[in-house]
Design a protein around this motif. Structure first.
Motif, short mmCIF file in Angstrom:
data_model
loop_
_atom_site.label_atom_id
_atom_site.label_comp_id
_atom_site.label_asym_id
_atom_site.label_seq_id
_atom_site.Cartn_x
_atom_site.Cartn_y
_atom_site.Cartn_z
N LEU A 26 -2.52 -3.97 -0.19
CA LEU A 26 -1.63 -2.94 -0.71
C LEU A 26 -2.14 -1.54 -0.40
O LEU A 26 -1.36 -0.65 -0.08
CB LEU A 26 -1.45 -3.12 -2.22
N SER A 27 -3.46 -1.34 -0.49
CA SER A 27 -3.99 -0.01 -0.21
C SER A 27 -3.80 0.38 1.25
O SER A 27 -3.63 1.56 1.57
CB SER A 27 -5.48 0.05 -0.56
N GLU A 28 -3.82 -0.60 2.15
CA GLU A 28 -3.71 -0.31 3.57
C GLU A 28 -2.28 -0.10 4.04
O GLU A 28 -2.06 0.43 5.13
CB GLU A 28 -4.38 -1.43 4.38
N ILE A 29 -1.31 -0.50 3.26
CA ILE A 29 0.07 -0.29 3.68
C ILE A 29 0.73 0.85 2.91
O ILE A 29 1.91 1.14 3.11
CB ILE A 29 0.92 -1.58 3.51
N THR A 30 -0.03 1.54 2.05
CA THR A 30 0.54 2.52 1.14
C THR A 30 0.14 3.94 1.51
O THR A 30 -1.00 4.19 1.86
CB THR A 30 0.08 2.22 -0.30
N ALA A 31 1.10 4.87 1.42
CA ALA A 31 0.81 6.29 1.63
C ALA A 31 -0.02 6.83 0.47
O ALA A 31 0.07 6.35 -0.66
CB ALA A 31 2.12 7.08 1.74
N ALA A 32 -0.83 7.85 0.73
CA ALA A 32 -1.83 8.33 -0.23
C ALA A 32 -1.21 8.80 -1.53
O ALA A 32 -1.76 8.54 -2.61
CB ALA A 32 -2.64 9.47 0.39
N HIS A 33 -0.05 9.47 -1.48
CA HIS A 33 0.45 10.14 -2.69
C HIS A 33 1.05 9.18 -3.71
O HIS A 33 1.30 9.57 -4.84
CB HIS A 33 1.47 11.22 -2.32
N TRP A 34 1.28 7.89 -3.35
CA TRP A 34 1.65 6.94 -4.40
C TRP A 34 0.87 5.63 -4.27
O TRP A 34 1.29 4.59 -4.75
CB TRP A 34 3.15 6.68 -4.47
N ARG A 35 -0.33 5.72 -3.68
CA ARG A 35 -1.16 4.53 -3.55
C ARG A 35 -1.62 4.03 -4.93
O ARG A 35 -1.72 2.83 -5.17
CB ARG A 35 -2.38 4.83 -2.68
N GLY A 36 -1.93 4.97 -5.85
CA GLY A 36 -2.40 4.56 -7.17
C GLY A 36 -1.39 3.67 -7.88
O GLY A 36 -1.74 2.61 -8.42
N ALA A 37 -0.11 4.07 -7.87
CA ALA A 37 0.91 3.27 -8.55
C ALA A 37 1.13 1.94 -7.87
O ALA A 37 1.25 0.90 -8.52
CB ALA A 37 2.22 4.06 -8.59
N ILE A 38 1.17 1.94 -6.52
CA ILE A 38 1.47 0.70 -5.81
C ILE A 38 0.32 -0.30 -5.90
O ILE A 38 0.53 -1.49 -6.16
CB ILE A 38 1.82 0.99 -4.34
N VAL A 39 -0.92 0.17 -5.70
CA VAL A 39 -2.04 -0.75 -5.80
C VAL A 39 -2.16 -1.28 -7.23
O VAL A 39 -2.54 -2.44 -7.45
CB VAL A 39 -3.35 -0.08 -5.35
N THR A 40 -1.80 -0.46 -8.21
CA THR A 40 -1.87 -0.89 -9.59
C THR A 40 -0.80 -1.94 -9.90
O THR A 40 -0.87 -2.62 -10.93
CB THR A 40 -1.73 0.32 -10.54
N ILE A 41 0.18 -2.11 -9.01
CA ILE A 41 1.12 -3.22 -9.16
C ILE A 41 0.36 -4.54 -9.25
O ILE A 41 0.73 -5.46 -9.98
CB ILE A 41 2.13 -3.24 -7.99
N ASN A 42 -0.73 -4.64 -8.49
CA ASN A 42 -1.54 -5.85 -8.56
C ASN A 42 -2.04 -6.09 -9.98
O ASN A 42 -1.94 -7.20 -10.51
CB ASN A 42 -2.73 -5.72 -7.59
N GLN A 43 -2.57 -5.04 -10.62
CA GLN A 43 -3.04 -5.18 -12.00
C GLN A 43 -1.88 -5.45 -12.95
O GLN A 43 -2.00 -6.23 -13.89
CB GLN A 43 -3.79 -3.91 -12.43
N PHE A 44 -0.72 -4.81 -12.69
CA PHE A 44 0.46 -5.05 -13.52
C PHE A 44 0.87 -6.51 -13.44
O PHE A 44 1.18 -7.14 -14.46
CB PHE A 44 1.60 -4.14 -13.07
N TYR A 45 0.85 -7.07 -12.24
CA TYR A 45 1.19 -8.48 -12.08
C TYR A 45 0.18 -9.37 -12.78
O TYR A 45 0.53 -10.44 -13.30
CB TYR A 45 1.29 -8.83 -10.60
N ILE A 46 -1.09 -8.97 -12.77
CA ILE A 46 -2.09 -9.75 -13.50
C ILE A 46 -1.71 -9.82 -14.98
O ILE A 46 -1.73 -10.90 -15.59
CB ILE A 46 -3.49 -9.13 -13.33
N THR A 47 -1.33 -8.68 -15.55
CA THR A 47 -0.98 -8.67 -16.97
C THR A 47 0.31 -9.44 -17.24
O THR A 47 0.43 -10.11 -18.26
CB THR A 47 -0.84 -7.23 -17.49
#
Length: 452
Positions: free
Chosen positions: A130-151
């Motif tokens: 996810l970090s490698e396919i994501t633009a910098a200005h919304w990488r935090g939200a998109i990579v955190t999708i992984n943590q959201f899915y964990i929850t």
């Protein structure tokens, strides 16, 4: 990267679809993490587990996860992020089914080993991808999708545990239903593109260009591709052996990654996730279904607060959110430990339940998502996969040790001192963050690499 605001890609349905499907790796992680809480209340009726065997039942999957994470980085660097996620999905589904039909302890544990290995692989590869396919200005939200899915996976597993708690052999269905997200991930990854960063690094320029066009929703990706190419050329000028992990350039990021990995576990989160029904039963909730129902509420808090974190990480910043979360965790752990020490009874028991919910809430906005986000950001591209593997292995080994000894620790020193120990570890985590953890909000991966 040097993209201007005018050229920044906009979120559209294609990228959101990719993030959702890729995030299913987190769902696998979360479901199995949470479902064990209910299974532990019933599996001993068939296999007659004592406290040590219950700990081993949890720990064996975590040990396999550590091994899976150890090899995941090298495999991802050699064969690609997408291919490794596909294998993990197959392994998880097969292991979940095998665990559910097990008639003997060796078969049960073999299934748990397969599931654990798949979780270890996906826990490391999913944020990397996810970090490698994501633009910098919304990488935090998109990579955190992984943590959201964990929850979400944890919450769903708690619901499944509750609904099946009165069903004969319900624990088998609890384990077997874990194959469903694995099969969905398998289907989704079949249609997703490989990481353009990985493709460009292997000189598959046409495929990298096509992948970027798909991800960004536009034809002109030359500037971003040029940045990728320059970064890759720079890395290719120097060898990237394992010894690079010991150089000054990598030492600080590695200390940060491994430190956050260990603190995420030794502050007690997965003890709460795995053993929440047991904790609530010890606190005074007598029935198994009542303990699991209280645990469902904890899972809901986890999901909601992770959603809050997704909205704040790219505005409030990683470091500030991490410290806020740690301070909240410390306060709630002290209350939980005190509650057990003074042996609360009756309605006062719900103070412990409430404090567990607060503990999970602060974890969900801080240490939970920020560890996975930061290890996907702070390492140089040349050794990112291997360095993330080391941090992820440290996370799983810490998880295995803490979870494996928890029930025995309760017997040896008691509930109150156990949670006070986690509070002391949280104090160390706060000091560690203040000392060394940087702010990475709004920076490209290349800028973060230069600053460290």
């Amino acid at each position: 990267m040097s993209m201007t605001e005018a050229n920044q890609p906009k979120k559209d349905w294609r990228f959101i679809l990719i993030a959702i499907v890729a995030g299913l790796g987190g769902l696998l992680f979360g479901y199995d993490t949470g479902v064990v809480a209910g299974v532990l209340l019933f599996v001993n009726q068939v296999f007659h587990f004592d406290a040590s065997m219950k700990g081993l039942f949890v720990a064996i999957a975590l040990a396999a996860a550590a091994v899976g994470a150890a090899f995941a980085g090298a495999l991802a660097d050699a064969f690609g992020r997408r291919a490794v996620l596909i294998v993990a999905a197959v392994l998880f589904s097969a292991g979940a089914i095998l665990s559910s039909v097990a008639g003997t302890i060796p078969i049960l544990f073999l299934g748990r080993v397969m599931v654990g290995a798949a979780i270890g692989v996906s826990s490391m590869i999913t944020p990397l991808y996810l970090s490698e396919i994501t633009a910098a200005h919304w990488r935090g939200a998109i990579v955190t999708i992984n943590q959201f899915y964990i929850t979400v996976g944890i919450f769903v597993s708690y619901l499944v545990d509750y609904m099946l708690s009165g069903t004969p052999d319900g624990w088998r269905w609890m384990l077997g239903l874990g194959s469903v997200p694995g099969l969905i991930l398998l289907g989704g990854m079949m249609v997703l593109p490989e990481s353009p960063r990985w493709l460009a690094g292997r000189n598959f320029i046409e495929k990298a260009t096509a992948g970027l066009r798909f991800l960004r929703g536009r034809q002109d990706v030359s500037e971003e591709l040029g940045d990728l190419h320059r970064d890759i050329v720079e890395d290719s000028r120097r060898a990237a052996p394992w010894s690079l992990l010991l150089t000054r350039k990598v030492r600080k990021p590695l200390i940060i990654g491994v430190g956050l990995a260990v603190f995420q576990q030794i502050t007690g989160i997965n003890v709460v996730i795995y053993f929440a029904p047991t904790i609530f039963r010890d606190a005074g909730l007598s029935s198994a279904s009542g303990s699991i129902l209280a645990t469902v509420g904890i899972g809901a808090v986890n999901v909601i607060m992770t959603g809050v974190a997704m909205r704040l990480l790219d505005t409030a910043g990683r470091r500030k959110m991490l410290l806020l979360g740690l301070y909240g965790m410390l306060t709630s752990l002290v209350f939980i430990g005190t509650g057990f020490l003074i042996q609360l009874h009756g309605p006062l028991t719900y103070i412990i339940v409430g404090m567990v919910a607060i503990f999970v809430a602060f974890f969900a906005i801080g240490l939970g998502p920020i560890f996975w986000l930061m290890i996907s950001e702070i390492f140089p591209l040349a050794i990112r996969g291997r360095a993330m593997s080391i941090a992820t292995v440290a996370n799983w080994v810490s998880n295995m040790v803490i979870s494996g000894i928890f029930l025995d620790l309760l017997l040896i020193i008691g509930r109150g001192p156990t949670f006070m120990f986690y509070a002391a570890m949280t104090v160390l985590a706060i000091l560690f963050t203040l000392w060394i953890v940087p702010e990475t909000k709004g920076k490209t991966l290349e800028q973060i690499e230069d600053s460290l």
